[in-house]
Motif scaffolding. Structure first.
Motif, PDB file in Angstrom:
ATOM      1  N   VAL A 137      -1.584 -14.621   7.061  1.00  0.00           N
ATOM      2  CA  VAL A 137      -2.132 -13.811   6.082  1.00  0.00           C
ATOM      3  C   VAL A 137      -1.290 -13.038   5.710  1.00  0.00           C
ATOM      4  O   VAL A 137      -0.976 -12.106   6.730  1.00  0.00           O
ATOM      5  CB  VAL A 137      -3.735 -13.576   6.493  1.00  0.00           C
ATOM      6  CG1 VAL A 137      -4.139 -12.014   5.401  1.00  0.00           C
ATOM      7  CG2 VAL A 137      -5.430 -13.816   6.777  1.00  0.00           C
ATOM      8  N   VAL A 138      -1.409 -12.958   4.173  1.00  0.00           N
ATOM      9  CA  VAL A 138      -1.218 -12.126   3.862  1.00  0.00           C
ATOM     10  C   VAL A 138      -2.094 -11.274   3.139  1.00  0.00           C
ATOM     11  O   VAL A 138      -2.289 -11.614   2.062  1.00  0.00           O
ATOM     12  CB  VAL A 138       0.279 -12.270   2.568  1.00  0.00           C
ATOM     13  CG1 VAL A 138       0.707 -11.033   1.532  1.00  0.00           C
ATOM     14  CG2 VAL A 138       1.676 -12.962   3.513  1.00  0.00           C
ATOM     15  N   VAL A 139      -2.608  -9.428   2.837  1.00  0.00           N
ATOM     16  CA  VAL A 139      -3.605  -8.802   2.541  1.00  0.00           C
ATOM     17  C   VAL A 139      -2.133  -8.470   1.776  1.00  0.00           C
ATOM     18  O   VAL A 139      -1.368  -7.395   1.285  1.00  0.00           O
ATOM     19  CB  VAL A 139      -3.761  -8.042   3.182  1.00  0.00           C
ATOM     20  CG1 VAL A 139      -4.368  -6.660   2.917  1.00  0.00           C
ATOM     21  CG2 VAL A 139      -4.307  -8.704   4.704  1.00  0.00           C
ATOM     22  N   GLU A 140      -3.094  -8.108   0.122  1.00  0.00           N
ATOM     23  CA  GLU A 140      -2.522  -7.262  -0.753  1.00  0.00           C
ATOM     24  C   GLU A 140      -3.399  -6.190  -1.234  1.00  0.00           C
ATOM     25  O   GLU A 140      -3.444  -4.945  -0.607  1.00  0.00           O
ATOM     26  CB  GLU A 140      -2.446  -8.051  -2.398  1.00  0.00           C
ATOM     27  CG  GLU A 140      -1.961  -9.536  -2.286  1.00  0.00           C
ATOM     28  CD  GLU A 140      -1.439  -9.746  -3.627  1.00  0.00           C
ATOM     29  OE1 GLU A 140      -2.793 -10.088  -4.438  1.00  0.00           O
ATOM     30  OE2 GLU A 140      -0.506 -10.918  -4.035  1.00  0.00           O
ATOM     31  N   ASN A 160       0.500  -4.986   3.003  1.00  0.00           N
ATOM     32  CA  ASN A 160       1.100  -3.805   2.448  1.00  0.00           C
ATOM     33  C   ASN A 160       0.756  -2.249   2.579  1.00  0.00           C
ATOM     34  O   ASN A 160      -0.535  -2.357   3.608  1.00  0.00           O
ATOM     35  CB  ASN A 160       0.595  -3.827   0.892  1.00  0.00           C
ATOM     36  CG  ASN A 160       1.890  -2.327   0.030  1.00  0.00           C
ATOM     37  OD1 ASN A 160       1.161  -1.033  -0.299  1.00  0.00           O
ATOM     38  ND2 ASN A 160       2.550  -3.017  -0.268  1.00  0.00           N
ATOM     39  N   LYS A 161       1.785  -0.733   2.291  1.00  0.00           N
ATOM     40  CA  LYS A 161       1.315  -0.039   3.649  1.00  0.00           C
ATOM     41  C   LYS A 161      -0.093   0.439   3.007  1.00  0.00           C
ATOM     42  O   LYS A 161      -0.785   1.441   3.435  1.00  0.00           O
ATOM     43  CB  LYS A 161       2.791   0.494   3.743  1.00  0.00           C
ATOM     44  CG  LYS A 161       2.792   0.786   2.697  1.00  0.00           C
ATOM     45  CD  LYS A 161       3.771   1.906   2.031  1.00  0.00           C
ATOM     46  CE  LYS A 161       4.812   2.479   0.804  1.00  0.00           C
ATOM     47  NZ  LYS A 161       5.797   3.375   0.737  1.00  0.00           N
ATOM     48  N   ALA A 162      -0.436   0.209   1.609  1.00  0.00           N
ATOM     49  CA  ALA A 162      -1.219   1.038   0.697  1.00  0.00           C
ATOM     50  C   ALA A 162      -2.744  -0.020   1.314  1.00  0.00           C
ATOM     51  O   ALA A 162      -3.911   0.540   0.281  1.00  0.00           O
ATOM     52  CB  ALA A 162      -1.423   1.878  -1.101  1.00  0.00           C
ATOM     53  N   ILE A 263       4.367  -5.615   7.617  1.00  0.00           N
ATOM     54  CA  ILE A 263       4.197  -5.579   6.786  1.00  0.00           C
ATOM     55  C   ILE A 263       5.128  -6.271   5.772  1.00  0.00           C
ATOM     56  O   ILE A 263       5.629  -7.030   6.503  1.00  0.00           O
ATOM     57  CB  ILE A 263       5.114  -3.874   6.067  1.00  0.00           C
ATOM     58  CG1 ILE A 263       4.676  -2.802   6.599  1.00  0.00           C
ATOM     59  CG2 ILE A 263       4.803  -3.562   4.726  1.00  0.00           C
ATOM     60  CD1 ILE A 263       3.428  -2.193   5.827  1.00  0.00           C
ATOM     61  N   GLY A 264       4.363  -6.809   5.328  1.00  0.00           N
ATOM     62  CA  GLY A 264       5.200  -8.577   4.924  1.00  0.00           C
ATOM     63  C   GLY A 264       4.261  -8.859   2.863  1.00  0.00           C
ATOM     64  O   GLY A 264       3.372  -7.865   2.845  1.00  0.00           O
ATOM     65  N   SER A 265       5.059  -9.601   2.604  1.00  0.00           N
ATOM     66  CA  SER A 265       4.355 -10.407   0.975  1.00  0.00           C
ATOM     67  C   SER A 265       4.748 -11.848   1.080  1.00  0.00           C
ATOM     68  O   SER A 265       4.992 -12.487   2.155  1.00  0.00           O
ATOM     69  CB  SER A 265       4.985 -10.133  -0.028  1.00  0.00           C
ATOM     70  OG  SER A 265       6.374 -10.544  -0.014  1.00  0.00           O
TER      71      SER A 265
END
Length: 317
Positions: A137-140, A160-162, A263-265
């Motif tokens: 899973v990649v969270v935006e 993402n950190k935010a 952290i990842g995209s």
């Protein structure tokens, strides 16, 4: 008489000529109309076929690829992020022999526990059926509540950190109008067969028995949610009293708590984790035929308003 005969013949000929001209004009107008109608029909068919083919057109690319599936917006039966669409996308991605890995890109505030639960179950089934294909899973911007319910089934969760992550809780919301009705002098006349049929009616006074029952219902679903998170995250979780309270955290904090892994995209996970940079979108999207069918269904449903449900539903958010 000769002059009168000539005038009569001339008038007849003129009328015949005008009639012929008018008939030609009518024929020409109808010809143009049917040509336009045929062109519009063929254009519609072409767009519909291209729209349907476009849903999976990218999947024809050769070589290994990373399959991408988007979960955007509220997860609900009547939204694009519904269980049918997501499960269909997942099955297509896992069944493709060129899929090296799957990425779920989530940007959702949550939604239906049933829809999220169906997707979570299918992810676990497909991962067991295809153990060689990882799912990440990649969270935006946000992966909250029902979105996290789905994410918990993944191998890893990248943020993402935010990003906003968490909100592991359940709610049922609504309104009460009894005070307004009293001020307006409106009397509620509710007749039921079954003592609880008017359950949580917004136009009736609060019922402690109904509220206690609702609280128990929400607690049951909350425990199901907690069990899913614990099963999915396992020993990675660093549980605190607030973790399952409905609060949410930034991506950095979620990593500290074990709710996320790093952290990842989409690009970095495809490149560095799955190690296949070629990304193919498997997200099921509504085509023209689907949209027309939904509009038709909504129109038919509006003809029978008496069959609608009353009150708010249970929501993971």
């Amino acid at each position: 008489m000769s002059e009168l005969g000539d005038n009569w013949e001339r008038n007849v000929l003129e009328k015949l000529a005008m009639s012929a001209i008018q008939e030609q004009r009518r024929a020409r107008r109808w010809g143009i109309f049917f040509k336009l109608l045929t062109f519009a029909y063929l254009s519609f068919l072409f767009v519909m076929v291209m729209d349907i083919a476009g849903d999976k057109g990218d999947g024809l690319a050769g070589g290994k690829h990373t399959a991408l599936i988007d979960i955007n917006g509220v997860i609900a039966a009547d939204s694009p992020a519904n269980a049918d669409n997501l499960i269909s996308s997942l099955q297509d991605a896992f069944d493709d022999t060129r899929t090296a890995g799957v990425i779920l890109r989530i940007n959702s505030p949550g939604g239906s526990p049933v829809q999220a639960g169906l997707v979570n179950d299918e992810i676990k089934r497909l991962r067991a059926l295809h153990p060689e294909i990882p799912l990440h899973v990649v969270v935006e911007d946000m992966c909250a509540s029902g979105g996290y319910f789905i994410a918990a089934a993944a191998d890893n969760i990248y943020v993402n950190k935010a990003s906003i992550v968490g909100s592991i809780g359940v709610l049922m919301d609504g309104f009460g109008f009894t005070g307004t009705m009293q001020k307006l002098g409106v009397e509620r006349r509710l007749m039921t067969a079954g003592e609880n049929k008017g359950f949580m009616d917004p136009f009736s006074p609060r019922n402690p028995k109904h509220e206690a029952f609702t609280k128990g219902l929400l607690d049951d679903i909350h425990q199901q949610f907690i069990a899913v998170v614990r099963a999915g995250r396992g020993k990675r979780l660093h549980e605190t009293p607030e973790m399952f309270s409905g609060l949410f955290w930034t991506g950095d904090k979620a990593i500290e708590m074990g709710l996320a892994d790093g952290i990842g995209s989409v690009d970095s996970v495809a490149r560095d984790i799955i190690k296949v940079e070629n990304i193919v979108d498997f997200t099921a999207r509504e085509n023209i035929a689907d949209r027309l069918a939904k509009k038709l269904g909504a129109g038919v449903a509006s003809m029978f308003p008496g069959f609608g449900a009353q009150g708010g539903g249970v929501t993971l958010r």
